[in-house]
Each structure stands twice: as structure tokens, then as C-alpha cells.
Design an enzyme around this catalytic site. Structure first.
Site, PDB file in Angstrom:
ATOM      1  N   GLU A 128       0.862  -1.186   0.000  1.00  0.00           N
ATOM      2  CA  GLU A 128       0.000   0.000   0.000  1.00  0.00           C
ATOM      3  C   GLU A 128       0.897   1.234   0.000  1.00  0.00           C
ATOM      4  O   GLU A 128       1.875   1.271   0.743  1.00  0.00           O
ATOM      5  CB  GLU A 128      -0.896   0.033   1.245  1.00  0.00           C
ATOM      6  CG  GLU A 128      -1.962   1.120   1.126  1.00  0.00           C
ATOM      7  CD  GLU A 128      -2.893   1.184   2.347  1.00  0.00           C
ATOM      8  OE1 GLU A 128      -2.709   0.416   3.302  1.00  0.00           O
ATOM      9  OE2 GLU A 128      -3.778   2.035   2.316  1.00  0.00           O
ATOM     10  N   GLY A 269       3.068   2.542  10.765  1.00  0.00           N
ATOM     11  CA  GLY A 269       2.916   1.819  12.019  1.00  0.00           C
ATOM     12  C   GLY A 269       2.675   0.336  11.774  1.00  0.00           C
ATOM     13  O   GLY A 269       3.315  -0.521  12.385  1.00  0.00           O
ATOM     14  N   ALA A 270       1.758   0.048  10.862  1.00  0.00           N
ATOM     15  CA  ALA A 270       1.420  -1.344  10.579  1.00  0.00           C
ATOM     16  C   ALA A 270       0.572  -1.415   9.326  1.00  0.00           C
ATOM     17  O   ALA A 270       0.038  -0.396   8.870  1.00  0.00           O
ATOM     18  CB  ALA A 270       0.644  -1.939  11.742  1.00  0.00           C
ATOM     19  N   GLU A 272      -2.330  -3.884   6.985  1.00  0.00           N
ATOM     20  CA  GLU A 272      -3.383  -4.896   7.112  1.00  0.00           C
ATOM     21  C   GLU A 272      -3.418  -5.963   6.021  1.00  0.00           C
ATOM     22  O   GLU A 272      -4.490  -6.519   5.753  1.00  0.00           O
ATOM     23  CB  GLU A 272      -4.737  -4.174   7.144  1.00  0.00           C
ATOM     24  CG  GLU A 272      -5.185  -3.547   5.795  1.00  0.00           C
ATOM     25  CD  GLU A 272      -4.818  -2.093   5.613  1.00  0.00           C
ATOM     26  OE1 GLU A 272      -3.856  -1.622   6.257  1.00  0.00           O
ATOM     27  OE2 GLU A 272      -5.489  -1.410   4.815  1.00  0.00           O
ATOM     28  N   ASN A 273      -2.301  -6.304   5.381  1.00  0.00           N
ATOM     29  CA  ASN A 273      -2.294  -7.345   4.323  1.00  0.00           C
ATOM     30  C   ASN A 273      -3.162  -8.525   4.728  1.00  0.00           C
ATOM     31  O   ASN A 273      -3.101  -8.992   5.854  1.00  0.00           O
ATOM     32  CB  ASN A 273      -0.868  -7.845   4.105  1.00  0.00           C
ATOM     33  CG  ASN A 273       0.142  -6.738   4.059  1.00  0.00           C
ATOM     34  OD1 ASN A 273       0.027  -5.853   3.245  1.00  0.00           O
ATOM     35  ND2 ASN A 273       1.089  -6.740   4.974  1.00  0.00           N
ATOM     36  N   GLU A 306      -5.628  -2.875  12.535  1.00  0.00           N
ATOM     37  CA  GLU A 306      -5.265  -3.673  11.355  1.00  0.00           C
ATOM     38  C   GLU A 306      -6.173  -4.898  11.236  1.00  0.00           C
ATOM     39  O   GLU A 306      -6.574  -5.284  10.145  1.00  0.00           O
ATOM     40  CB  GLU A 306      -3.792  -4.088  11.390  1.00  0.00           C
ATOM     41  CG  GLU A 306      -2.790  -2.949  11.550  1.00  0.00           C
ATOM     42  CD  GLU A 306      -2.981  -1.772  10.611  1.00  0.00           C
ATOM     43  OE1 GLU A 306      -3.568  -1.960   9.534  1.00  0.00           O
ATOM     44  OE2 GLU A 306      -2.566  -0.641  10.964  1.00  0.00           O
ATOM     45  N   HIS A 309      -9.499  -3.976   9.739  1.00  0.00           N
ATOM     46  CA  HIS A 309      -9.468  -3.755   8.296  1.00  0.00           C
ATOM     47  C   HIS A 309      -9.897  -5.001   7.521  1.00  0.00           C
ATOM     48  O   HIS A 309     -10.265  -4.900   6.354  1.00  0.00           O
ATOM     49  CB  HIS A 309      -8.055  -3.389   7.831  1.00  0.00           C
ATOM     50  CG  HIS A 309      -7.765  -1.920   7.806  1.00  0.00           C
ATOM     51  ND1 HIS A 309      -8.613  -1.000   7.247  1.00  0.00           N
ATOM     52  CD2 HIS A 309      -6.699  -1.202   8.233  1.00  0.00           C
ATOM     53  CE1 HIS A 309      -8.075   0.214   7.345  1.00  0.00           C
ATOM     54  NE2 HIS A 309      -6.906   0.120   7.941  1.00  0.00           N
ATOM     55  N   GLU A 328      -9.941   3.943   5.987  1.00  0.00           N
ATOM     56  CA  GLU A 328      -9.143   4.429   7.117  1.00  0.00           C
ATOM     57  C   GLU A 328      -9.978   5.182   8.157  1.00  0.00           C
ATOM     58  O   GLU A 328      -9.866   4.929   9.349  1.00  0.00           O
ATOM     59  CB  GLU A 328      -7.959   5.279   6.635  1.00  0.00           C
ATOM     60  CG  GLU A 328      -6.923   4.484   5.831  1.00  0.00           C
ATOM     61  CD  GLU A 328      -6.303   3.300   6.585  1.00  0.00           C
ATOM     62  OE1 GLU A 328      -6.479   3.189   7.818  1.00  0.00           O
ATOM     63  OE2 GLU A 328      -5.638   2.467   5.929  1.00  0.00           O
TER      64      GLU A 328
HETATM   65  N1  BES Z   1      -3.194   0.885   5.811  1.00  0.00           N
HETATM   66  C1  BES Z   1      -2.469   1.566   6.807  1.00  0.00           C
HETATM   67  C2  BES Z   1      -0.986   1.497   6.625  1.00  0.00           C
HETATM   68  C3  BES Z   1      -0.442   2.303   5.475  1.00  0.00           C
HETATM   69  C4  BES Z   1      -0.502   3.655   5.491  1.00  0.00           C
HETATM   70  C5  BES Z   1       0.153   1.720   4.425  1.00  0.00           C
HETATM   71  C6  BES Z   1       0.026   4.388   4.439  1.00  0.00           C
HETATM   72  C7  BES Z   1       0.668   2.446   3.369  1.00  0.00           C
HETATM   73  C8  BES Z   1       0.604   3.796   3.369  1.00  0.00           C
HETATM   74  C9  BES Z   1      -2.782   1.018   8.197  1.00  0.00           C
HETATM   75  O1  BES Z   1      -4.016   0.431   8.324  1.00  0.00           O
HETATM   76  C10 BES Z   1      -2.763   2.178   9.136  1.00  0.00           C
HETATM   77  O2  BES Z   1      -3.631   2.993   9.048  1.00  0.00           O
HETATM   78  N2  BES Z   1      -1.775   2.247  10.008  1.00  0.00           N
HETATM   79  C11 BES Z   1      -1.569   3.339  10.912  1.00  0.00           C
HETATM   80  C12 BES Z   1      -1.890   2.984  12.329  1.00  0.00           C
HETATM   81  C13 BES Z   1      -3.350   3.024  12.633  1.00  0.00           C
HETATM   82  C14 BES Z   1      -3.614   2.561  14.037  1.00  0.00           C
HETATM   83  C15 BES Z   1      -3.967   4.369  12.432  1.00  0.00           C
HETATM   84  C16 BES Z   1      -0.120   3.722  10.792  1.00  0.00           C
HETATM   85  O3  BES Z   1       0.635   2.938  10.213  1.00  0.00           O
HETATM   86  O4  BES Z   1       0.253   4.784  11.258  1.00  0.00           O
HETATM   87 ZN    ZN Z   2      -5.624   1.701   8.583  1.00  0.00          ZN
END
Ligand code: BES
Ligand code: ZN
Length: 880
Positions: A128, A269-270, A272-273, A306, A309, A328
């Protein structure tokens, strides 16, 4: 690096693809410098697109094309062409066909951490938003959903573990070689951004979960060897999340196995694959002696996010990246609800609103302001913003408030019923809310399309003879880039009319009657609400629970605020009243007024709260927390002097510390640890109060603060105690400071997550020597530009969490940031661009700083070969 000028992508130009992909079969032959990917795509013309005969144009970047064939026959070079971003094949069959493509990529050279890369000898992917195109040629867009079958082949010694999405299939060795393979099959169609692969020498912990329909799901968390004992909290959090989603939303997990992998080089941060979440290890690994309460709460929330998702994002995905808030915003809303249900709703709400104000309101008030659903972008990675996430979550919450909890749940059920397996739009989602509730949400939709923070201006008029109370509300949203004029929004406002005894008076609204819910809706630019039978002049408590993401401007007196601070039945507004009062004091102090009497009454109201045995410790900690310097700056909005804001806040902190010394010392004694560390809400609340108290005491008397801190440090049993203590100690210019930091490093230097904390502590100090120190730390042997967590802990903390040092009068904070960004951009443009957003409020600064910041932005902009990511942020920041 771009060699042509970056293009803008528009929502209005969305077109479906001319060919659909039903199945993808990927065969990876892993090598750190050369990984070969063989991709077999089952394609067919997309009749619905009506683009018969169109060429097949697939996305691809940094790939070497080795072979290409259609239906088993290599195609002639004249039939296809390749450039830096795509592969075009002309004259493809106008019936189902198979395209096979062989490419190679170089994971080791991948410092962008997008696509397939190597982190501490582990192969991992981040796709992503547009990373899959760095793995193979594909329609790398979320509306192309396909079933994936994956074969991974790699060296058995360095890659004993081979993982991908879905359910595991056969494994085996390859005779005559030191290599082995594993097969994976994901039965759920998914977009390419949810693809994942992980391979390496990893350990794992295992557990299981039985879904409410009785299916057993295997749970695994993969970590670097030796870190297995740090996974218990993450595993617990995962099971809590799975249960919660069944109970609150009726949603079950849908594969036989759910895996999480923790890696130490990760842009976000993480992620969700499907079936194989990849996490920044900071949001997995925790032991009481390595992670703080904040880490524990974050781990719980991010695991939940995650995991959630899987339904909001994966089963129903986004038609295009303009719809990002569909997954999101909604998933943040869901993780907020999760934390509220399993911890304290009030504490969570206050924490979220603080974050929203500091980040989203600031973003919304500057050159990077954009709607929750943007209409255009240059680089989609720049749109994972506080607006899309946090304001996006607020829009879900407002719809819940407007239609009610039961209708909201019905609407969610309807959403899954209608759109499971689809790539949907925000319109689809809001239509479910409207259909399930019978409410017209057409006006509400503007919240998604209109940027800026609405201001609601309040005028009150009480008529003692008629016993009427007239509340006139006017909404104004200022201009934002590309949107000079704003339409009125539908604003749900939680309301209470508080009587002198502190109780809420009945709400009898003219034209409506007695209100079932204490809620009014402002839909016009200006409207007067007349309440009848109001026995006495009330004190207004508006926007209760922060029912709408707006700013309230009212003429309420300090006395009213202090009254609400002591009595409001709405916990959120009790806290809000304290914040509003503190803002007023800070503003007065900045204007050179000395609000001595008001300060005194504020402090005595605070004393009452701290002494109130009915109030829990976490809430006391929040009441003691002054508004952040960034929030104050955003509210002031022009000619901002961050140094003066810091001094004013320090003066108020000092006054609170010395006036309340007796209560604070008493609380310090009462909040001492009893028993082993537990991350539950009560204990977390106790510790948050303890360290808020220490911070306040030290503000009034730094020697005493340092003494208490040093004693505590000597007796600390948890990382929460160590960081709680040190984060106050680093704000003090005292002799104990340096030695304590040195001892901390000596104790923890071999743990990279704690070394991050050590860098952050030093960068957070609001002291004159901080910028010099940060320059030195950039030369430290543990500092690495290619590790995002390290850059964030040092330069990110300085520029986003230390306004005093970042906005130093000599411009050195800006210079440090610009130097870092320029060095980082060629390595990791996503992180470089994110760091550059720290300049976003430059135009609101006072003249001297404004010029310094602008000069640094111009220096960045002048650099040849800027990434698209950084170009967008810098050019938009300067365009005002
Ligand atoms: N899908 C996102 C991770 C992501 C963000 C991938 C931008 C590629 C580009 C994931 O679900 C996410 O939102 N992660 C957040 C933490 C969440 C608790 C808000 C993050 O990584 O900050
Ligand atoms: Zn997210």
C-alpha cells in the site's frame, strides 16, 4: 526521482480498467540482490468499461523485464513497450487469456521500503498504496480484485520461514539445492495493495481463537529470534479484537490462519495485508521493562485497527485512492470504539480530541488543508493524513450521533451485505447510512468534500420574564486551498443547559417540544434555537462529547468555565472547560495582561478536581494537562511566536506547581507503585496521574522535581516509570539530567526500541542546547537515515513535538529539518515528505521565523530531482 514534472491525479477522471484480472499466480525466487518473479495473470476484457481493443497498460517501477508471453507464446518485441512506470502490450486477445511476465527486482537496494525489501536480513513487502508495481507489472489499483496463488522459493538456511497471504499449502525442498519452497492460496479476491510476502529466519509464538460460529483459527506472531517473550500483550490484544468485532459488529474472521510479522524497518505503524499483517516492531514487542503504558495502549489499538481492516478495507475495499477514508476513517472509528469499550470512553475521547486538535486542525488551517475525500493528489502517500484518518473517523461518529446507535449498526450490516467483495465509494457507504435510518444525508455529504474547520459562533439571550433561552448559532468555515466559499454543514451538537445546582435542566425546544436526545442540529448558516420553560439563566454546555469536529467561539465567562469544570455531567466538557479556561489564561498572558485573579480561581478549581475522590486518576491526569503549545499556536493562527507560547505555558505550569504543591506531593505519595506492573486501565491511570503530577511539581520547583525524579529512577521497575521520570527530567536544566540520560543509554543500548526512546527524550527537551545536541546525535553511531523509526525519534520529535527548539529564533531547528529532508529524499521519499509537513504552519509564524522557515522550504524546492512525494508537500506549502 522524477524526470518529468509531477502529474496531478483527479477523482473526476476515474475510469474502470479495460481488462479484469481473475487470478494471479506468482512465483518468487528469492535472492537479496536479485529476486525473480514469474507472474501468470488470467485476464479478460472488462465489458462494462466499454473499451474493447484498448492496449493493456500495466504499472511497473524499478523492474527488469526478462520474458513476456501470451497464452504460452512469447510475444514479439514490437507488440510491447516498457518505460519507467509501465508496460504496454498492444493487440491483446479480446477474450480470456493468460499473460505471463518474468521480471527481477533488487530487494537489498530498496531503501524506500516500498515493494519488496530486506529489513535485518528478512525479506518483506509493503504494497500500500502503490508498492506492488515495484514487485511485478500489474494493474496496481484497488478496484482490480483478484485471487492470488503464491509460490515462494528461497534459501533454506537464511529463509526457513516463507509466508504469504491466505491459507498455507504444500511445502518442500528442491532436490540437489539448498533451497526450499512454500505455497499459499488466498481464496478471497483482493486488490494488489493487500499482497504480502515475508521470508527469513524468524521465530514465532502461536495461539488460537475459536470464532463464534465454532471455527478454529490459528494465530501466529513472527518476530526476530529471541524476542518471543515480548509477544504476549500483542497476542492478547489480537484475541480481544477478534472477540470485540464479533460482538459489536457481528464480524468473524474468514481464513484458517491469521499471522502478524514484526519488522524493524517500516515506513508506517502497521499494515493490514490479508491474513498476514506486517507491523513496525515498536507496535508488537512489549515487556513491562521495555515498553511504556503508551506503548501498551498503542499496541492494543493498532493490532485492533489492522485486524478490523479485514472487513473494512479488505472484504470491502476502496474503488480508488480518493476513497481512502472509506477504509481508514471508518477503521479508525472502529478502533476508537474498541478502545472506548474495553478501557475508559471518556479518557479515549479526550485523547482523540487532543490529537485531532493538534494535528488535524493544524493541517486544516494551513496550505496542506484538504477534504476528507480529496478531489486530487500528486502522490497518494501524502494523503494518509490526520484529515483522512482522524476527521474521517469523526464523520463516522457524527453519522452515528445523527441516526442513533441501532440504526448505525443496521447501516453497517447493510454495508457488508451490499458491498462485500467489492471496491466501494464513500457515496456507497453514506447511502447505507441513509437507507438504514431513513434519513436524508445529502447535506451531510459536504463534510467529505469541504476542507477547513468550521467555527460556530454562539450568542445567548435569556429572558427571565418569558423563561426563554435563545441560543443563536452561526457557522463559518474559512477559505482553504481551492475552496474559497463554503456551504453550511449539518452539525450535530450535544447540548446541556446546566442549572446552578450542576444538574441538567429539561430541554424544551420551541417547534419541537421536549428533546428525547440532548442534541440539536445546526444546518443553516445561522439559526436561533429557543428553549422554553427555562426556570433560571443556565450555563451552556455545548458540543458535548465533542459531537462535531468544530471550534466553538462563545462569550462564556471564566466563571462559567470553572463552574462547568467542577460540575458538568458530560465528562468530555468538564475537561473541555478546563482547556478553554487555560487557553484564555495563556492568551491573556501572551497579550501582556496578568490575569492574576482568574489564574487563582482556575487553580482552585483544579485543586477541587484533584481532591475529588469521585474522580478517577486517569481523568485527574487529563485535567492537570495544559493545552499543548501546537494547539495554542493553531488557535492564535497568525504572527505566532512559539517561544512566547512556551514561556507563557511554563509560567502557568510553574504557578500550578507551586500553588498546588501540597496536593501534588500528596498525590505523588498516593500514586506510588504497589505490586507488579499491569497494563490495565486503573494502573495505567494511576501512572499517568503520577507522571502528570511530577511534571507539574517540577514546573514549580525544578530542584524538588529533579530530586523526586532521581529517587523514582533508582526504584523504577518498568519502562513507564523510567520514561515518565526522564520525560520530566529532560525538561529541567539541572545537573542530574546528563548523568541520568547516560545511565539510561548504558542500560538499554542493545535494545533498538529503547534507543529510539533515548533519542526522542533528548530531542524533546525544551532547552537552549537541544538543537546543538540533535546535531551531535545525528553523528551518533546508532543514528541511521535509512531506519524510519530512528529518524522519527530524533528529527521527528524535534520538529513535531518540541516547538520551543524547532522554532528557535536563530532558525537552527528549521535548518536541521531541511538538512535531514534533503539527505533523506533520495533514500526514502515517503518519510522525507512526511517530515516536511512539519513546515506546514510556517506562514502563521511571526516575521523573523517565517522568513527563516520559508528560506529552508525554498532551499528544498530548489534541489534538483526532488521526489514527487517531497515536491508535492514543499510546493503546496510554499504556494500561499
Ligand atoms: N493501511 C495503513 C498502513 C499504510 C498507510 C500503508 C500508508 C501504506 C501507506 C494502516 O491500516 C494504518 O492505518 N496504520 C496506521 C496505524 C493506525 C492505528 C492508524 C499507521 O501505520 O500509522
Ligand atoms: Zn488503517
Amino acid at each position: 526521482m522524477n524526470d518529468v514534472s509531477p502529474q496531478t491525479v483527479y477523482l473526476k477522471n476515474y475510469r474502470p480498467v479495460p481488462y479484469l484480472i481473475d487470478e494471479v499466480s506468482l512465483d518468487f525466487s528469492l535472492g537479496p540482490e536479485t529476486t525473480q518473479v514469474t507472474s501468470r495473470l488470467s485476464l479478460r476484457p472488462n465489458e462494462a468499461a466499454g473499451m474493447g481493443g484498448a492496449p493493456l497498460v500495466l504499472d511497473g517501477e524499478k523492474l527488469e523485464l526478462k520474458a513476456i508471453s501470451i497464452d504460452g507464446k512469447p510475444i514479439d518485441t514490437s507488440r510491447y513497450s516498457v518505460n519507467a512506470s509501465s508496460l504496454t502490450v498492444a493487440e491483446v486477445p479480446q477474450k480470456p487469456f493468460t499473460l505471463e511476465i518474468v521480471t527481477t527486482c533488487n530487494p537489498k537496494a530498496n531503501t524506500e521500503l516500498s515493494g519488496l525489501y530486506v529489513s535485518s536480513n528478512i525479506f518483506c513487502t509493503q504494497c500500500e498504496a502503490e508498492g506492488f508495481r515495484r514487485i511485478t507489472y500489474f494493474y496496481d489499483r484497488p478496484d482490480v480484485m483478484a485471487r492470488y496463488k503464491v509460490r515462494i522459493e528461497g534459501p533454506a538456511d537464511t529463509c526457513p520461514v516463507l509466508l504469504s497471504n491466505g491459507n498455507p499449502g504444500a511445502t518442500g525442498t528442491i532436490p540437489g539445492t539448498d533451497r526450499h519452497f512454500a505455497l499459499w492460496d488466498d481464496p478471497h479476491p483482493k486488490p494488489s495493495y493487500l499482497f504480502a510476502l515475508v521470508a527469513g529466519d524468524l521465530a514465532h509464538v502461536a495461539d488460537s481463537f475459536v470464532t463464534r460460529s465454532g471455527r478454529k483459527v490459528e494465530l501466529r506472531i513472527y518476530v526476530e529470534k529471541g524476542k518471543e517473550d515480548r509477544c504476549a500483550w500483542a497476542m492478547e490484544s489480537l484475541k480481544t479484537s477478534m472477540r470485540w468485532d464479533e460482538e459489536r459488529f457481528g464480524l468473524e474472521y474468514d481464513l484458517d490462519i491469521f499471522m502478524i510479522v514484526a519488522v524493524s524497518d517500516f515506513n508506517m505503524g502497521a499494515m493490514e495485508n490479508k491474513g498476514l499483517n506486517v507491523f513496525n516492531d515498536k507496535y508488537i514487542l512489549a515487556l513491562p521493562e521495555t515498553a511504556t503504558d503508551v506503548d501498551y495502549v498503542n499496541i492494543e489499538a493498532i493490532i485492533a485497527h489492522e485486524y478490523f481492516h479485514n472487513w473494512t478495507g479488505n472484504r470491502i475495499t476502496c474503488r480508488d485512492w480518493f476513497q481512502l477514508c472509506l477504509k481508514e476513517g471508518l477503521t479508525v472509528f472502529r478502533d476508537q470504539e474498541f478502545t472506548s469499550d474495553i478501557r475508559s470512553r471518556a479518557v479515549k475521547r479526550i485523547a482523540d480530541v487532543k490529537l485531532l486538535r493538534a494535528n488535524q486542525f493544524t493541517e486544516d488551517g494551513g496550505p496542506l488543508a484538504h477534504p476528507v475525500r480529496p478531489a486530487s493528489y500528486i502522490e497518494i502517500n501524502n494523503f494518509y493524513t490526520a484529515t483522512v484518518y482522524e476527521k474521517g473517523a469523526e464523520l463516522c461518529r457524527m453519522m452515528l450521533t445523527l441516526i442513533g446507535r441501532d440504526a448505525f449498526r443496521k447501516a453497517m450490516d447493510l454495508y457488508f451485505e451490499r458491498h462485500d467483495g467489492e471496491a466501494a465509494t464513500v457515496e456507497d457507504f453514506v447511502r447505507c447510512m441513509a437507507d438504514a435510518s431513513g434519513r436524508d444525508l445529502n447535506q451531510f455529504f459536504s463534510w467529505y468534500e469541504q476542507a477547513g474547520t468550521p467555527e460556530v459562533i454562539v450568542v445567548e439571550k435569556y429572558n427571565a420574564t418569558a423563561k426563554t433561552y435563545d441560543l443563536t448559532l452561526e457557522q463559518v468555515t474559512g477559505p482553504t486551498p481551492g475552496q474559497p466559499d463554503k456551504a453550511p454543514l449539518q452539525i450535530p451538537l450535544g447540548i446541556g443547559l446546566v442549572g446552578s445546582d450542576g444538574d441538567d435542566m429539561p430541554l424544551d425546544l420551541e417547534g419541537v417540544g421536549a428533546l428525547n436526545e440532548p442534541l440539536i442540529e445546526l444546518t443553516e448558516a445561522k439559526k436561533t434555537f429557543r428553549f422554553r420553560n427555562v426556570a433560571r439563566k443556565p450555563v451552556l454546555s455545548l458540543n458535548r462529547g465533542f459531537s462535531a469536529p468544530i471550534r466553538i467561539k462563545s462569550g462564556a465567562s471564566m466563571a462559567d468555565q470553572l463552574f462547568l469544570m467542577k460540575t458538568d455531567n458530560d465528562t468530555f466538557n468538564r475537561w473541555e472547560a478546563a482547556q478553554t479556561a487555560a487557553h484564555a489564561l495563556l492568551r491573556a498572558s501572551l497579550d501582556g495582561r496578568k490575569p492574576a485573579a482568574d489564574t487563582k480561581s482556575f487553580i482552585s478549581a483544579l485543586r477541587a478536581v484533584l481532591n475529588d475522590s469521585e474522580v478517577d486518576q486517569a481523568f485527574k491526569a487529563l485535567m492537570l494537562g495544559l493545552p499543548g503549545e501546537q494547539e495554542v499556536a493553531t488557535l492564535i493562527g497568525r504572527d505566532v511566536d512559539p517561544g512566547a507560547i512556551h514561556q507563557a505555558r511554563e509560567r502557568l505550569r510553574a504557578e500550578i506547581g507551586s500553588s498546588l504543591k501540597d496536593v501534588l506531593l500528596d498525590l505523588w505519595k498516593k500514586t506510588a507503585a504497589k505490586g507488579a506492573y499491569r497494563p490495565n486501565p486503573d494502573e495505567t491511570g494511576r501512572r499517568s496521574l503520577r507522571y502528570a503530577v511530577l511534571y507539574a511539581i517540577a514546573g514549580g520547583d525544578s530542584a524538588l522535581g529533579a530530586k523526586l525524579a532521581m529517587n523514582q529512577l533508582a526504584n523504577s521497575t518498568s519502562m513507564t516509570d523510567e520514561i515518565g521520570t526522564l520525560s520530566t527530567l529532560v525538561t529541567l536544566d539541572v545537573p542530574e539530567r546528563a548523568a541520568a540520560l547516560e545511565a539510561f543509554y548504558a542500560r538499554h543500548h542493545s535494545d533498538h526500541l529503547i534507543v529510539d526512546k533515548w533519542f526522542a527524550l533528548q530531542a524533546s527537551a525544551p532547552l537552549a542546547g537541544t538543537n546543538q545536541k540533535v546535531r551531535e546525535l545525528m553523528q551518533h553511531r546508532d543514528f541511521k537515515l535509512t531506519t524510519p523509526n530512528r529518524v522519527r525519534s530524533l528529527v521527528g520529535t524535534l520538529s513535531m513535538a518540541n516547538p520551543f527548539a524547532f522554532h528557535a529564533e536563530d532558525g537552527e531547528g528549521y535548518a536541521i529539518l531541511a538538512d535531514t529532508i534533503l539527505a533523506l529524499d533520495p533514500l526514502n521519499p515517503q518519510i522525507a515528505a512526511r517530515m516536511a509537513t512539519a513546515f506546514r504552519s510556517w506562514a502563521t509564524l511571526e516575521e523573523k521565523r517565517r522568513e527563516f522557515a520559508k528560506a529552508q522550504l525554498e532551499r528544498i524546492e530548489a534541489q534538483p530531482g526532488l521526489s514527487r512525494d517531497l515536491f508535492e508537500i514543499v510546493s503546496k506549502s510554499l504556494a500561499q
